[in-house]
Design a protein around this motif. Structure first.
Motif, PDB file in Angstrom:
ATOM      1  N   ARG A 198     -10.015 -37.828 -26.599  1.00  0.00           N
ATOM      2  CA  ARG A 198      -9.993 -36.588 -27.383  1.00  0.00           C
ATOM      3  C   ARG A 198     -11.086 -35.626 -26.895  1.00  0.00           C
ATOM      4  O   ARG A 198     -10.897 -34.406 -26.897  1.00  0.00           O
ATOM      5  CB  ARG A 198     -10.197 -36.945 -28.865  1.00  0.00           C
ATOM      6  CG  ARG A 198     -10.508 -35.768 -29.758  1.00  0.00           C
ATOM      7  CD  ARG A 198      -9.324 -35.388 -30.619  1.00  0.00           C
ATOM      8  NE  ARG A 198      -9.634 -34.208 -31.411  1.00  0.00           N
ATOM      9  CZ  ARG A 198      -9.778 -34.233 -32.729  1.00  0.00           C
ATOM     10  NH1 ARG A 198      -9.628 -35.360 -33.397  1.00  0.00           N
ATOM     11  NH2 ARG A 198     -10.041 -33.112 -33.383  1.00  0.00           N
ATOM     12  N   LEU A 199     -12.231 -36.173 -26.477  1.00  0.00           N
ATOM     13  CA  LEU A 199     -13.322 -35.322 -26.003  1.00  0.00           C
ATOM     14  C   LEU A 199     -12.919 -34.579 -24.727  1.00  0.00           C
ATOM     15  O   LEU A 199     -13.437 -33.503 -24.436  1.00  0.00           O
ATOM     16  CB  LEU A 199     -14.584 -36.145 -25.735  1.00  0.00           C
ATOM     17  CG  LEU A 199     -15.186 -36.888 -26.929  1.00  0.00           C
ATOM     18  CD1 LEU A 199     -16.422 -37.656 -26.497  1.00  0.00           C
ATOM     19  CD2 LEU A 199     -15.530 -35.924 -28.053  1.00  0.00           C
ATOM     20  N   LEU A 200     -12.001 -35.180 -23.954  1.00  0.00           N
ATOM     21  CA  LEU A 200     -11.571 -34.554 -22.705  1.00  0.00           C
ATOM     22  C   LEU A 200     -10.580 -33.427 -22.946  1.00  0.00           C
ATOM     23  O   LEU A 200     -10.407 -32.557 -22.098  1.00  0.00           O
ATOM     24  CB  LEU A 200     -10.909 -35.596 -21.789  1.00  0.00           C
ATOM     25  CG  LEU A 200     -11.767 -36.778 -21.382  1.00  0.00           C
ATOM     26  CD1 LEU A 200     -11.020 -37.672 -20.425  1.00  0.00           C
ATOM     27  CD2 LEU A 200     -13.053 -36.293 -20.755  1.00  0.00           C
ATOM     28  N   ASP A 201      -9.907 -33.462 -24.084  1.00  0.00           N
ATOM     29  CA  ASP A 201      -8.842 -32.494 -24.340  1.00  0.00           C
ATOM     30  C   ASP A 201      -9.202 -31.467 -25.399  1.00  0.00           C
ATOM     31  O   ASP A 201      -8.454 -30.528 -25.621  1.00  0.00           O
ATOM     32  CB  ASP A 201      -7.564 -33.232 -24.809  1.00  0.00           C
ATOM     33  CG  ASP A 201      -6.979 -34.083 -23.715  1.00  0.00           C
ATOM     34  OD1 ASP A 201      -7.197 -33.743 -22.546  1.00  0.00           O
ATOM     35  OD2 ASP A 201      -6.329 -35.091 -24.028  1.00  0.00           O
ATOM     36  N   ASP A 202     -10.304 -31.661 -26.093  1.00  0.00           N
ATOM     37  CA  ASP A 202     -10.602 -30.821 -27.250  1.00  0.00           C
ATOM     38  C   ASP A 202     -11.182 -29.470 -26.826  1.00  0.00           C
ATOM     39  O   ASP A 202     -12.195 -29.414 -26.131  1.00  0.00           O
ATOM     40  CB  ASP A 202     -11.577 -31.542 -28.177  1.00  0.00           C
ATOM     41  CG  ASP A 202     -11.682 -30.846 -29.516  1.00  0.00           C
ATOM     42  OD1 ASP A 202     -11.031 -31.317 -30.463  1.00  0.00           O
ATOM     43  OD2 ASP A 202     -12.390 -29.809 -29.591  1.00  0.00           O
ATOM     44  N   PRO A 203     -10.568 -28.349 -27.251  1.00  0.00           N
ATOM     45  CA  PRO A 203     -11.060 -27.028 -26.846  1.00  0.00           C
ATOM     46  C   PRO A 203     -12.476 -26.738 -27.368  1.00  0.00           C
ATOM     47  O   PRO A 203     -13.237 -26.029 -26.714  1.00  0.00           O
ATOM     48  CB  PRO A 203     -10.030 -26.053 -27.444  1.00  0.00           C
ATOM     49  CG  PRO A 203      -9.225 -26.839 -28.413  1.00  0.00           C
ATOM     50  CD  PRO A 203      -9.319 -28.276 -28.028  1.00  0.00           C
ATOM     51  N   LEU A 204     -12.832 -27.272 -28.538  1.00  0.00           N
ATOM     52  CA  LEU A 204     -14.186 -27.045 -29.069  1.00  0.00           C
ATOM     53  C   LEU A 204     -15.227 -27.748 -28.213  1.00  0.00           C
ATOM     54  O   LEU A 204     -16.309 -27.208 -27.948  1.00  0.00           O
ATOM     55  CB  LEU A 204     -14.281 -27.548 -30.522  1.00  0.00           C
ATOM     56  CG  LEU A 204     -13.542 -26.717 -31.564  1.00  0.00           C
ATOM     57  CD1 LEU A 204     -13.558 -27.437 -32.919  1.00  0.00           C
ATOM     58  CD2 LEU A 204     -14.173 -25.333 -31.699  1.00  0.00           C
ATOM     59  N   VAL A 205     -14.914 -28.968 -27.774  1.00  0.00           N
ATOM     60  CA  VAL A 205     -15.840 -29.694 -26.894  1.00  0.00           C
ATOM     61  C   VAL A 205     -15.949 -28.954 -25.569  1.00  0.00           C
ATOM     62  O   VAL A 205     -17.041 -28.747 -25.034  1.00  0.00           O
ATOM     63  CB  VAL A 205     -15.362 -31.145 -26.664  1.00  0.00           C
ATOM     64  CG1 VAL A 205     -16.239 -31.848 -25.634  1.00  0.00           C
ATOM     65  CG2 VAL A 205     -15.384 -31.920 -27.982  1.00  0.00           C
ATOM     66  N   ASP A 206     -14.810 -28.517 -25.048  1.00  0.00           N
ATOM     67  CA  ASP A 206     -14.785 -27.805 -23.773  1.00  0.00           C
ATOM     68  C   ASP A 206     -15.647 -26.548 -23.843  1.00  0.00           C
ATOM     69  O   ASP A 206     -16.372 -26.227 -22.906  1.00  0.00           O
ATOM     70  CB  ASP A 206     -13.325 -27.447 -23.430  1.00  0.00           C
ATOM     71  CG  ASP A 206     -13.217 -26.786 -22.067  1.00  0.00           C
ATOM     72  OD1 ASP A 206     -13.746 -27.359 -21.109  1.00  0.00           O
ATOM     73  OD2 ASP A 206     -12.624 -25.704 -21.978  1.00  0.00           O
TER      74      ASP A 206
END
Lengths: 167, 276
Positions: free
Chosen positions: B80-88
């Motif tokens: 999820r961390l790889l795909d999450d726009p907020l993390v990005d």
């Protein structure tokens, strides 16, 4: 909530959808998913290779995503949708990933193949591509082929990705 | 290999999980994604009395933007961390570190909170969290407290988390760093980093260089005093106590730390490359 001397149970009821069919078993809590599949359900495509979460021969789909079934308790799969290589083909019609593996001769001894195929199904479902050879090799780092037949496996995946990009 | 016989309980939700932690404490071992715990149980390197499966505690799987921090629920899985726009957008260093974890199968199950509780000194995501000055939220049935991620682990596998507590969230302060790097050196077939470095502005953190992930204060103070990269990186292993094992010697790990820190401070093109 009553407080017993020891919480929990030593056996656990597991109900899951396996290759589209509802299945239930009560198994010892320490049972690994791969053993539930192989020994209780007779689904032997997922194989135990390294048994240490390295080789990926035990890969199955867990709610659509690839996981290593030797590193997951059967109990954790309760309520999940599990798919093994046995559940990929539609009757006599191979799944497109299986067909690509056949077309490109992407297997030798076959031991890693079910896990490899499911890892590719998961990759293509989650990554819209386009994929480079580097992408494919890195994405499959969790699946080892002891025959070292990687070239044709990568070719099969790139052919699938190329076809969907063109299509 | 199968784990030794265990008792097992699947928590309905966070409330029940915390009640059970309060009632049974260390008799229960929380089970998140299990990607570190299950291999240890299979190899009999770890023993547990009862597994408290948190798989149904889906309320702890989230990424949320809250003005002065990015909140990540403890049961958020790596992928999820790889795909999450907020993390990005707010914490790309976290995504880089998550990309370095194991392989896709492991990232589909492993969780942020599980990695923090496991306190492995070579763990990727906790390393990034230390560099980001993140804070972990520890919750019990009776209260909640915050601990800097850098102070959570006290030894391999040992944290300050009390027997009645669970790791429920991690908070990354915002705005995030203007400059960040993540570099890991690992033998591919072994997955775990021998040494890894995370840089976030003036903070430099190292994994694999002691019993816990630690800040490279020697490097940080040299940089603060205006030293160049070579002088600062030479202090990378200052105060470190790296392990000597079958994978690498103390001297090799010290060497790696200096080389990796120098690269992380100079080479903007060198980051972990992993397709999603």
């Amino acid at each position: 909530m009553s407080i017993d001397a020891r919480p929990g149970t030593t056996t656990v009821a597991v109900s899951a959808t396996v290759n589209g069919r509802p299945e239930s078993r009560r198994v010892p809590a320490r049972t690994l998913l791969v053993h539930l599949l192989r020994e209780e359900f007779g689904l032997t495509a997922a194989t135990v290779g390294c048994d240490t979460s390295s080789c990926g021969a035990c890969t199955v789909l867990f709610d659509g995503r690839s996981v290593k079934s030797c590193t997951l308790l059967a109990a954790q799969a309760d309520g999940a949708d599990i798919r093994t290589a046995e559940g990929l083909a539609d009757g006599d019609r191979l799944h497109p990933v299986q067909e690509a593996f056949r077309e490109h001769h992407a297997l030798q001894c076959g031991f890693c193949t079910p896990g490899m195929v499911l890892a590719v199904v998961s990759l293509l479902a989650e990554n819209p591509g386009p994929l480079t050879e580097h992408d494919v090799r890195h994405a499959l780092k969790g699946n080892l082929c002891r025959c070292t037949g990687y070239h044709n496996i990568v070719r099969a995946v790139l052919a699938l990705d190329g076809a969907r990009q063109a299509g | 290999m199968i784990p030794a016989s265990v008792h097992y309980h699947r928590a309905r939700d966070l409330t029940e999980a915390l009640e059970l932690r309060q009632a049974y404490g260390d008799q229960l071992r929380p089970l998140a994604g299990g990607q570190s715990l299950l291999p240890a149980l299979k190899l009999r390197r770890d023993r547990v009395d009862t597994l408290l499966d948190l798989g149904r505690v889906t309320e702890l799987s989230y990424v949320a933007y809250r003005d002065d921090h990015l909140a990540v629920g403890a049961l958020t899985r790596y992928h999820r961390l790889l795909d999450d726009p907020l993390v990005d957008r707010h914490a790309p260093l976290l995504a880089m570190a998550a990309a370095a974890v194991g392989d896709r199968q492991v990232r589909h199950l492993g969780t942020v909170g599980g990695a923090l509780a496991q306190a492995d000194p070579a763990a990727d995501v906790p390393l990034a969290l230390v560099a980001l000055n993140a804070v972990v939220v520890l919750r019990s049935a009776t209260g909640v407290r915050q601990v800097p991620v850098a102070e959570l682990a006290v030894a391999p596998g040992v944290t300050v988390c009390r027997p009645d507590e669970l790791v429920t969230e991690v908070r990354v302060p915002l705005p995030g760093p203007a400059r960040w790097r993540y570099l890991t050196f690992a033998r591919p077939a072994l997955e775990w980093s021998l040494v890894a470095v995370a840089v976030a502005d003036s903070r430099v953190a190292l994994a694999g260089m002691g019993p816990t992930i630690r800040r490279a204060y020697g490097v940080e103070s040299a940089l603060a005093q205006g030293a160049g990269v070579a002088v600062a990186a030479a202090r990378a292993d200052e105060g470190c106590d790296p392990p000597d094992d079958a994978r690498a010697s103390v001297a090799y790990r010290r060497h790696l730390s200096r080389v990796l820190v120098a690269r992380a401070l100079t080479d903007p093109g060198t980051t972990v490359e992993e397709p999603r």
